[in-house]
Design a protein around this motif. Sequence first.
Motif, short mmCIF file in Angstrom:
data_model
loop_
_atom_site.label_atom_id
_atom_site.label_comp_id
_atom_site.label_asym_id
_atom_site.label_seq_id
_atom_site.Cartn_x
_atom_site.Cartn_y
_atom_site.Cartn_z
N ARG A 300 0.90 -1.10 0.03
CA ARG A 300 0.01 0.04 0.05
C ARG A 300 0.78 1.33 -0.02
O ARG A 300 1.91 1.44 1.02
CB ARG A 300 -0.83 0.03 1.05
CG ARG A 300 -1.96 -1.19 1.25
CD ARG A 300 -3.00 -1.02 2.42
NE ARG A 300 -3.62 0.15 2.47
CZ ARG A 300 -4.56 0.62 2.07
NH1 ARG A 300 -5.38 -0.24 1.27
NH2 ARG A 300 -5.23 1.66 2.22
N PHE A 301 0.61 2.08 -1.05
CA PHE A 301 1.04 3.39 -1.09
C PHE A 301 0.24 4.59 -1.25
O PHE A 301 0.56 5.43 -1.94
CB PHE A 301 2.36 3.51 -2.27
CG PHE A 301 3.54 2.57 -2.12
CD1 PHE A 301 4.75 3.14 -1.95
CD2 PHE A 301 3.53 1.12 -2.31
CE1 PHE A 301 5.78 2.32 -1.74
CE2 PHE A 301 4.57 0.21 -2.40
CZ PHE A 301 5.85 1.14 -1.82
N VAL A 302 -0.88 4.12 -0.58
CA VAL A 302 -1.96 5.25 -0.91
C VAL A 302 -1.49 6.65 -0.35
O VAL A 302 -1.15 6.84 1.01
CB VAL A 302 -3.29 4.71 -0.16
CG1 VAL A 302 -4.46 5.68 -0.36
CG2 VAL A 302 -3.64 3.26 -0.62
N LYS A 303 -1.71 7.59 -1.15
CA LYS A 303 -1.40 8.87 -0.86
C LYS A 303 -0.02 9.41 -0.37
O LYS A 303 0.31 10.27 0.25
CB LYS A 303 -2.20 9.35 0.41
CG LYS A 303 -3.81 9.66 -0.07
CD LYS A 303 -4.60 10.00 1.24
CE LYS A 303 -6.25 10.22 0.64
NZ LYS A 303 -7.02 10.90 2.02
N ALA A 304 0.97 8.32 -0.94
CA ALA A 304 2.27 8.67 -0.76
C ALA A 304 2.69 9.78 -1.47
O ALA A 304 2.20 9.99 -2.87
CB ALA A 304 3.26 7.29 -0.88
N THR A 305 3.68 10.52 -1.08
CA THR A 305 4.44 11.54 -2.11
C THR A 305 5.96 11.21 -2.09
O THR A 305 6.66 11.22 -1.41
CB THR A 305 4.02 12.80 -1.26
OG1 THR A 305 2.65 13.09 -1.06
CG2 THR A 305 4.57 14.10 -1.99
#
Length: 568
Positions: A300-305
Amino acid sequence: MSLLSRSPKPSTRPPELRLPRSMWWWALPAALLVGAAVWGVSAWLLQDVGGLDIDKQVSTRIEAVRTALAAGAGVGAAVTLLLAVRRQQHQELAAAHTTHDAAERRVTELYGKAAEQLGSDQAPVRLAGLYALRRLGEHTPALQQTIVDVICAYLRMPYTPPLAPDAAEKPAVPRAALGGVTAPTGRDPHEERQVRLTAQRILAAHLHYQDTPARRWWRPLRADPNDRHWPDIRLNLTGATLLDFDLRICRVRTADFGDATFTGDARFDGATFTGDARFDGATFSGDARFDGATFSGDARFVKATCSGRARLDGATFTGDARFGEATFSGDARFDGATFSGDAGFDKATFSGDARFGGATFSGDAGFGEVTFSGTAGFGEATFSGTAWFVEVTFSGDAGFVKATFSGRARFGEATFSGDARFDGVTFSGRARFGEATFSGDARFDGATFTGDARFDKATFSDAAAFDKATFSDAAAFDKATFSGRARFGEATFSGAARFVEATGLERAELGHVRVAPAAAGVVRVWPPCWREEPGVDGWQTLRLVEPEPDSGEEGGAAEPGAAGEAGG
């Protein structure tokens, strides 16, 4: 620290001590056993005494009694020996428990002291605590996960990196420890940086794992390269501030980096996550490299920047991969990546170039409402499930050359501001490009549409090329707009075809178009300026015709379409 100088051995607890039982559990069986031995031996020796003389009978009976008593004594001695052995075992077991308890108390004291050192304001004391924890974990495998938890908890503590760090790395021993200088109040950020880098290096050193090939008999025996590896470790670095974090070629069970901040480059090349890996809300200030990484669980890399470059070339995602609403400010590379589960990139933003060349999507691939500001490359990618590109924005060029879509391909309402290249693409399922906008060149040369191909209300502002394209099923271009040159040279239409109210096809190139004989129920509606004519091998072909100036709605311009319907 004598405990830490021993050779590394697993900490195993001795067998449990049982409460002593009552004496009757062994005394009564022993007495019965002795009596049985005496009776049995005497009975055996006296069974033939009746046939002897009186004098011999007496002497024989006396000898038999002596022998029986000697046998009973022997049995009693054996029982006594067994009891002595049991007593010795009990004493040895009690001594082992005493030694183990003393060692456990010593380990607990060392662990508590090391953990206490981490709370010191002095950097050398904190460093000593980290090294003590490392040695404790090396010699006490049962505490390895606990020690990792303590180190992770330390890294999760609030920390702000210095704004202007020195060009050269500062020594591990801080200024306060030199020349009797008094330590400043609080923690120096430069010194704290060294402590945190040491903590990260300890984790990396004991999570490093290198796959070794099976040993052959002719190869010399070599030392195990993974003898320092701590297996089945769980990392919890939620919200941690990590500096130039490096977990290359490491193996962990689960990892939670949710909301973590990676200052500098983050390296996970060749890392293996045997469980779930979570990077939701993580911030990568520099480059993020996951080349060849393996995610056996969900990733999971949700909303990663990611402010720098993101590289995941050759990464393997066995479970689901979620990159929803992630932001990639630099180039993002997924070349050769394998997604065995579902891959979700919905609403993600790619400010630089995005490359998925040769990537394999075995499950559904979701790119709904994604924004590609740079070039988007999906050349030779394979989509086995449904590919969702609905409402995607391609500000730069979009390349899907020789990609394969085995399931449905949905590009409805997608916007292609640059060139869109689908040359040689295979669409085995339904292909939907309804209301898509192509501002640059749209090239589908050599594309194969095995299922329905729908371009209803699509807008082609520049050239639209379908040369040598194959439409095996229905092809629908209803209300499509062609502002530039439309090319269908050598295209093949085997199923239904609809161009109702399509505009801008008066100058379309139709050289060597092949139209299969219409089967029952197949309806074909061509543009008014196209006419179906006999071709070769029983197939039809299309020819461009000029509409008559005063024909109106009832003129010859409408007849080709009607003839097409009748032929269908």
